[in-house]
Design an enzyme around this catalytic site. Structure first.
Site, PDB file in Angstrom:
ATOM      1  N   ASP A  52      22.129  31.757  54.397  1.00  0.00           N
ATOM      2  CA  ASP A  52      20.758  32.087  53.996  1.00  0.00           C
ATOM      3  C   ASP A  52      20.718  33.468  53.328  1.00  0.00           C
ATOM      4  O   ASP A  52      19.660  33.922  52.882  1.00  0.00           O
ATOM      5  CB  ASP A  52      19.777  31.981  55.168  1.00  0.00           C
ATOM      6  CG  ASP A  52      20.131  32.886  56.327  1.00  0.00           C
ATOM      7  OD1 ASP A  52      21.154  33.599  56.251  1.00  0.00           O
ATOM      8  OD2 ASP A  52      19.379  32.882  57.322  1.00  0.00           O
ATOM      9  N   LYS A 121      24.734  26.014  60.724  1.00  0.00           N
ATOM     10  CA  LYS A 121      24.905  27.254  61.493  1.00  0.00           C
ATOM     11  C   LYS A 121      23.523  27.754  61.911  1.00  0.00           C
ATOM     12  O   LYS A 121      22.569  27.652  61.141  1.00  0.00           O
ATOM     13  CB  LYS A 121      25.637  28.324  60.677  1.00  0.00           C
ATOM     14  CG  LYS A 121      25.752  29.677  61.388  1.00  0.00           C
ATOM     15  CD  LYS A 121      26.765  30.598  60.740  1.00  0.00           C
ATOM     16  CE  LYS A 121      26.294  31.343  59.525  1.00  0.00           C
ATOM     17  NZ  LYS A 121      25.092  32.189  59.730  1.00  0.00           N
ATOM     18  N   GLU A 123      21.398  30.963  64.210  1.00  0.00           N
ATOM     19  CA  GLU A 123      21.461  32.298  64.808  1.00  0.00           C
ATOM     20  C   GLU A 123      20.805  32.303  66.187  1.00  0.00           C
ATOM     21  O   GLU A 123      19.673  31.832  66.336  1.00  0.00           O
ATOM     22  CB  GLU A 123      20.738  33.313  63.911  1.00  0.00           C
ATOM     23  CG  GLU A 123      21.410  33.509  62.557  1.00  0.00           C
ATOM     24  CD  GLU A 123      20.741  34.574  61.697  1.00  0.00           C
ATOM     25  OE1 GLU A 123      19.814  35.267  62.196  1.00  0.00           O
ATOM     26  OE2 GLU A 123      21.131  34.700  60.528  1.00  0.00           O
ATOM     27  N   GLU A 190      28.704  38.914  63.958  1.00  0.00           N
ATOM     28  CA  GLU A 190      28.395  39.858  62.883  1.00  0.00           C
ATOM     29  C   GLU A 190      28.163  41.262  63.420  1.00  0.00           C
ATOM     30  O   GLU A 190      27.368  41.468  64.346  1.00  0.00           O
ATOM     31  CB  GLU A 190      27.148  39.357  62.118  1.00  0.00           C
ATOM     32  CG  GLU A 190      26.759  40.270  60.973  1.00  0.00           C
ATOM     33  CD  GLU A 190      25.803  39.625  59.965  1.00  0.00           C
ATOM     34  OE1 GLU A 190      25.507  38.416  60.077  1.00  0.00           O
ATOM     35  OE2 GLU A 190      25.363  40.357  59.054  1.00  0.00           O
TER      36      GLU A 190
HETATM   37  O1  KIV Z   1      23.964  34.128  55.455  1.00  0.00           O
HETATM   38  C1  KIV Z   1      25.126  34.551  55.465  1.00  0.00           C
HETATM   39  O2  KIV Z   1      25.751  34.815  54.428  1.00  0.00           O
HETATM   40  C2  KIV Z   1      25.771  34.743  56.762  1.00  0.00           C
HETATM   41  C3  KIV Z   1      27.048  35.523  56.775  1.00  0.00           C
HETATM   42  C4  KIV Z   1      26.773  36.965  56.622  1.00  0.00           C
HETATM   43  C5  KIV Z   1      27.850  35.233  57.976  1.00  0.00           C
HETATM   44  O3  KIV Z   1      25.272  34.310  57.750  1.00  0.00           O
END
Ligand code: KIV
Length: 272
Positions: A52, A121, A123, A190
Site C-alpha cells: 500500500d 498482507k 498490519e 518494520e
Molecule cells: O507497503 C509496503 O511497501 C510495505 C513494505 C514497506 C513492507 O508494507
C-alpha cells in the site's frame, strides 16, 4: 551461509517456509505496475509485494491511508500479469479489514478473485486475530506485519523505530508467535531494533522479512522506487540505494527537451 540460490520454478508460500528451514535468505521488493514487475520478476526476486506504499510512491499521498481496495486490485492485477516466478503478495489497504472479520474476508476474497494475487498482507497483532483466522479458513494465505505499521501512523505520531521499550518488545514477540500459531506463512517486521528482530526470527519457524530490522532475519524487503533512487527526499538509515535514477532520469529528460527544442530530434534516421 552460502549465497548460492536454489532454482525454483515458481515461488509459493511453502517455498518460503522451506527457504527459511534451509537457511536461504528471501529477497522481496515492491512493485505496482506491469513494466516494473516484469523486471523485478526476471531479476530473480523471490517475492513481489504490491504494497500500500503505492499510496505514497504512485499516487503522491503523504500516508498509506487513502489508497482504496479498488486501487490495490488495479495495481495487483498489473503485477500478477508480469510475474512468472515470484510470489505476489498484496496489502489489504487501511479500512478494508479493521472493522470486522466478515468485511476482512470479503476484502481478501476480492483481492484474490479480481487481481489473481497469491496471498494478502495485513498490519497488526492480536487486535486483528479473528479477521486473520477467518481469511485463513477460506484458504487465503496471510502474511503478518508488525513493528512500525504505517496504517497506524496517526496513533504512533512518528515513523521512528518501534519496540525499543521492553513492554512493546514483549508484546511484539507474543504477536509474532500468535501469527505463527493461527497459520500465517510469514511476517514483515518494520523498523525495530536488530537484536529484537533476530530474537523473533529465532522464536518462530515461519519466515521473518525485515525492513529496517537488521540482518538476523530470514529475508529483506525494500520499496522499489527507494532502492532505485527514484525517490530522493527519503533517506532512512536502513535504505541502500542501488541506483540514482532520479538524477539519471532527470538528465535523460533534460536532454530530450533540449533535443526537441533544438530540432536535433528526430533526425533523418528517426522518421519515415
Ligand atoms: O507497503 C509496503 O511497501 C510495505 C513494505 C514497506 C513492507 O508494507
Amino acid at each position: 551461509m552460502s549465497t548460492a540460490k536454489k532454482e525454483y520454478r515458481r515461488i509459493t508460500v511453502k517455498t518460503l517456509v522451506d527457504m527459511k528451514a534451509n537457511g536461504e535468505k528471501i529477497s522481496m521488493l515492491t512493485a505496482y505496475d506491469y513494466t516494473m514487475a516484469k523486471i523485478v520478476d526476471s531479476a530473480g526476486v523471490d517475492v513481489i509485494l504490491v504494497g500500500d506504499s503505492a499510496s505514497n510512491v504512485m499516487a503522491g499521498h503523504e500516508t498509506t491511508l487513502p489508497i482504496t481496495l479498488d486501487q490495490m486490485i488495479y495495481h495487483a492485477s498489473s503485477v500478477v500479469r508480469a510475474a512468472e516466478r515470484a510470489l505476489v503478495i498484496v496489502d489489504l489497504p487501511f479500512g478494508s479489514y479493521q472493522s470486522d472479520p466478515k468485511e476482512a474476508l470479503r476484502s481478501a476474497i476480492r483481492i484474490m478473485k479480481e487481481s489473481g494475487g497469491h496471498a494478502v498482507k495485513m498490519e497488526g497483532g492480536k487486535e486483528i486475530k479473528e479477521s486473520i483466522k477467518r481469511i485463513l479458513n477460506a484458504g487465503i494465505p496471510v502474511m503478518g506485519h508488525l513493528g512500525l505499521t504505517p496504517q497506524s501512523i496517526y496513533k504512533f505520531g512518528t515513523y521512528t523505530v518501534r519496540a525499543k521499550e521492553e513492554e512493546e518488545a514483549k508484546r511484539l514477540i507474543e504477536d509474532a508467535k500468535m501469527l505463527e500459531r493461527v497459520g500465517c506463512f510469514g511476517i514483515v517486521l518494520e523498523k525495530i531494533p536488530a537484536n529484537l528482530a533476530k530474537k523473533v526470527a529465532e522464536s518462530v519457524s515461519i519466515p521473518i522479512i525485515g525492513i529496517g530490522a537488521g540482518n538476523g532475519v530470514d529475508g529483506q524487503v525494500l520499496v522499489l522506487h527507494d532502492m532505485l533512487g527514484m525517490t530522493h527526499e527519503f533517506h532512512p538509515r536502513f535504505l541502500r540505494r542501488y541506483l540514482n535514477l532520479y538524477e539519471d532520469m532527470t538528465k535523460a529528460m533534460t536532454q530530450y527537451v533540449n533535443d526537441v527544442k533544438s530540432e536535433d530530434f528526430p533526425n533523418e534516421n528517426e522518421q519515415y
